[in-house]
Structure formats: C-alpha cells, structure tokens
Design a protein around this motif. Sequence first.
Motif, short mmCIF file in Angstrom:
data_model
loop_
_atom_site.label_atom_id
_atom_site.label_comp_id
_atom_site.label_asym_id
_atom_site.label_seq_id
_atom_site.Cartn_x
_atom_site.Cartn_y
_atom_site.Cartn_z
N TYR A 38 45.78 39.21 51.89
CA TYR A 38 44.84 38.23 52.46
C TYR A 38 44.44 38.64 53.88
CZ TYR A 38 45.58 35.47 48.36
OH TYR A 38 45.61 35.08 47.06
N ARG A 39 45.37 39.27 54.59
CA ARG A 39 45.06 39.76 55.93
C ARG A 39 44.03 40.89 55.86
NH1 ARG A 39 48.63 38.48 60.15
NH2 ARG A 39 50.20 36.97 59.50
N CYS A 40 44.13 41.75 54.85
CA CYS A 40 43.15 42.83 54.69
C CYS A 40 41.74 42.26 54.46
CB CYS A 40 43.52 43.72 53.50
SG CYS A 40 44.83 44.88 53.88
N ILE A 90 46.04 44.47 60.93
CA ILE A 90 46.07 43.20 60.20
C ILE A 90 47.10 42.22 60.76
CG2 ILE A 90 45.14 44.14 58.04
CD1 ILE A 90 48.09 43.99 56.96
N ARG A 91 47.92 42.65 61.73
CA ARG A 91 48.91 41.74 62.35
C ARG A 91 48.40 41.20 63.67
NH1 ARG A 91 51.96 40.66 58.07
NH2 ARG A 91 51.83 42.54 56.84
N GLN A 92 47.21 41.61 64.10
CA GLN A 92 46.70 41.15 65.40
C GLN A 92 46.32 39.67 65.32
OE1 GLN A 92 46.87 43.10 68.13
NE2 GLN A 92 47.75 44.70 66.84
N ASP A 128 56.24 38.27 47.78
CA ASP A 128 56.32 37.11 48.65
C ASP A 128 54.92 36.61 49.02
OD1 ASP A 128 55.47 38.80 50.67
OD2 ASP A 128 56.91 38.08 52.13
N GLY A 129 54.82 35.28 49.23
CA GLY A 129 53.52 34.71 49.54
C GLY A 129 53.59 33.20 49.66
N ARG A 130 52.54 32.53 49.18
CA ARG A 130 52.48 31.08 49.24
C ARG A 130 52.38 30.44 47.85
NH1 ARG A 130 52.55 33.23 53.54
NH2 ARG A 130 51.99 32.40 55.59
N ASP A 131 51.84 31.22 46.90
CA ASP A 131 51.54 30.67 45.57
C ASP A 131 52.10 31.55 44.47
OD1 ASP A 131 49.97 32.88 46.07
OD2 ASP A 131 48.21 32.10 45.01
N LYS A 183 47.06 24.05 57.30
CA LYS A 183 45.91 24.54 56.52
C LYS A 183 46.37 25.13 55.19
CE LYS A 183 43.28 25.89 60.57
NZ LYS A 183 43.12 27.09 61.40
N ASP A 184 47.46 25.89 55.21
CA ASP A 184 47.93 26.52 53.97
C ASP A 184 48.41 25.47 52.95
OD1 ASP A 184 47.39 29.00 55.06
OD2 ASP A 184 49.48 29.48 55.54
N SER A 185 48.98 24.36 53.45
CA SER A 185 49.49 23.37 52.49
C SER A 185 48.44 22.35 52.07
CB SER A 185 50.70 22.60 53.03
OG SER A 185 51.17 23.08 54.21
N HIS A 186 47.33 22.28 52.79
CA HIS A 186 46.33 21.27 52.45
C HIS A 186 45.05 21.84 51.83
CE1 HIS A 186 49.00 18.91 54.96
NE2 HIS A 186 48.52 17.87 54.32
N ARG A 187 44.99 23.15 51.62
CA ARG A 187 43.76 23.68 51.03
C ARG A 187 43.68 23.28 49.55
NH1 ARG A 187 46.21 29.48 51.48
NH2 ARG A 187 47.35 29.50 49.54
N LYS A 188 42.42 23.27 49.05
CA LYS A 188 42.21 22.80 47.66
C LYS A 188 42.81 23.77 46.64
CE LYS A 188 38.08 19.93 47.95
NZ LYS A 188 37.21 20.51 49.02
O1 DC Z 1 52.68 35.86 54.95
P1 DC Z 1 51.57 36.03 55.99
O2 DC Z 1 51.77 35.17 57.21
O3 DC Z 1 51.32 37.45 56.32
O4 DC Z 1 50.26 35.48 55.25
C1 DC Z 1 49.02 35.42 55.89
C2 DC Z 1 48.18 34.28 55.33
O5 DC Z 1 47.76 34.59 54.01
C3 DC Z 1 48.83 32.92 55.26
O6 DC Z 1 48.52 32.11 56.37
C4 DC Z 1 48.28 32.29 54.00
C5 DC Z 1 47.73 33.44 53.21
N1 DC Z 1 48.46 33.69 51.97
C6 DC Z 1 48.09 32.98 50.86
O7 DC Z 1 47.23 32.11 50.94
N2 DC Z 1 48.67 33.24 49.66
C7 DC Z 1 49.62 34.20 49.56
N3 DC Z 1 50.17 34.45 48.35
C8 DC Z 1 50.04 34.91 50.70
C9 DC Z 1 49.45 34.62 51.92
#
Ligand code: DC
Length: 226
Positions: A38-40, A90-92, A128-131, A183-188
């Motif tokens: 997602y950063r890319c 991508i970490r900036q 690893d990620g969010r979803d 934002k990450d927890s409230h997106r649709k």
């Molecule tokens: O893990 P990270 O902080 O490098 O992730 C950057 C952003 O990418 C994070 O704010 C939400 C998004 N992300 C996502 O929506 N779904 C994922 N599977 C991984 C990251």
Amino acid sequence: MKSIQIAIDGPASSGKSTVAKIIAKNLGYTYLDTGAMYRCATYLALQNDLKDKDVEAILTLLSESPISFGRAEDGSQTVFLGDQDVTLAIRQNDVTNNVSWVAALPEIRQELVNQQRRIASKGAIIMDGRDIGTVVLPDAELKIFLIASVEERAERRFKENQEKGIETDFETLKEEIAARDYKDSHRKVSPLKAADDAITFDTTGVDIQGVVKFIQEKAEKIIDRG
Ligand code: DC
C-alpha cells in the motif's frame, strides 16, 4: 510437513512486521509485508501528483512498475517498484501520512489483494497487514491480532525512525498513529478489525521475543498436528 498460512493483523506499529520476519526466518516461511505494498501505491500516487479520483492512473502505474521484494546484503528486506529501490522512500512521512486514503480505494485493494493471494498460494506464508485474517486469507490456519497502547507504539516507531535517520517529533507521531488507527478502522472497505477466529494478543510491555514465542508455539502446534 504440513505448511500453513499465518495471518498477523493489527494497528500501526503493533510489532507485526518485526515478529513476522523473525517467525518466517525460524520456520523457513515466506514473509509478505502487505503494508509495504500500500505504501508503494501511495508513493506512485504522490510522485505523480495523483488524487483519489485518479485511481485508474495509479493502477496503470502499478502495472508499469510492478512491486517486488528483494534482500539486501545485511539480510534485510528491500522493496522495488519496477527496478527502482523504494525501500527507504516508502517509509518517509509523506507516504505514511497519505497511505490511508490510497488504502481506502477499493480498486487498489482489489489489485493488491489479488497479488497477495497469488504469493500466498505457494503456501508456507506469513503475512502481516490489516485485513489478512478477514479478507486476504480467510482460511489461514493461524490468525493473530496484535494490539498495544498508542503510547508504546509511538515509542517503538520513534526508535525505528531514529535508526533509519527519519526526523520525527514524539507527540506528533502519537497523534499521527492515533489518526491512522481511526482511518484504518473506520474505512468502508476491509477496515482494520480482528477476524472472528483470530487470537488477540496485547503486546504492551511484552518484548519482541515474548511475542515471537507466543505466536511460534501456536504455529508449531498446528504444523506438527498436520
Ligand atoms: O503496516 P504499515 O504501517 O506499513 O501499513 C501502511 C498502511 O497501509 C496502513 O496505514 C494501512 C494500510 N494497509 C492496509 O490497508 N491493509 C493492509 N493489509 C496493510 C496495510
């Protein structure tokens, strides 16, 4: 030996990638950092001055400069867009502070989720990620949801940034982490949340080795059973 899929989700700086990398090495598994993907996409959008209405253009850029991963001489993971090394870029802060809007675009998620599933289909994967547990790998044999207090996560990110030579102010970092959580927890689409069958682990005050041990023991039990 049975090879499994391990999904590790959680909010920003909850320690996901650090522990996932160690466990991948210990088990001989492939590690995939989906946040880097997602950063890319965000990096490409910012470099080309694109906004959320330009999703097609972002997708075209992603197909022209595919995301890939490599390994630096010191063993750390590197990230490429086409043949450009974007590991540090991508970490900036500009990428970090814009990634939530890019990650909320359904078309971008669809494309990156397809890529993630393709990589996972080879098995023996820790992602690893969010979803990951909810959407990308709903059948993963082991799902972990890592949490930690905002204060502790800000401290971890602050140290990480210092090591990478990225200037940050601690209080600002705390606010940014809390904002990104929101934002990450409230997106649709595919919001950050634990899968029903995930094990939630609060890592506040737990060191890296403690988290690794907790997850790896669970993984090894499943692998041995297979
Ligand atoms: O893990 P990270 O902080 O490098 O992730 C950057 C952003 O990418 C994070 O704010 C939400 C998004 N992300 C996502 O929506 N779904 C994922 N599977 C991984 C990251």
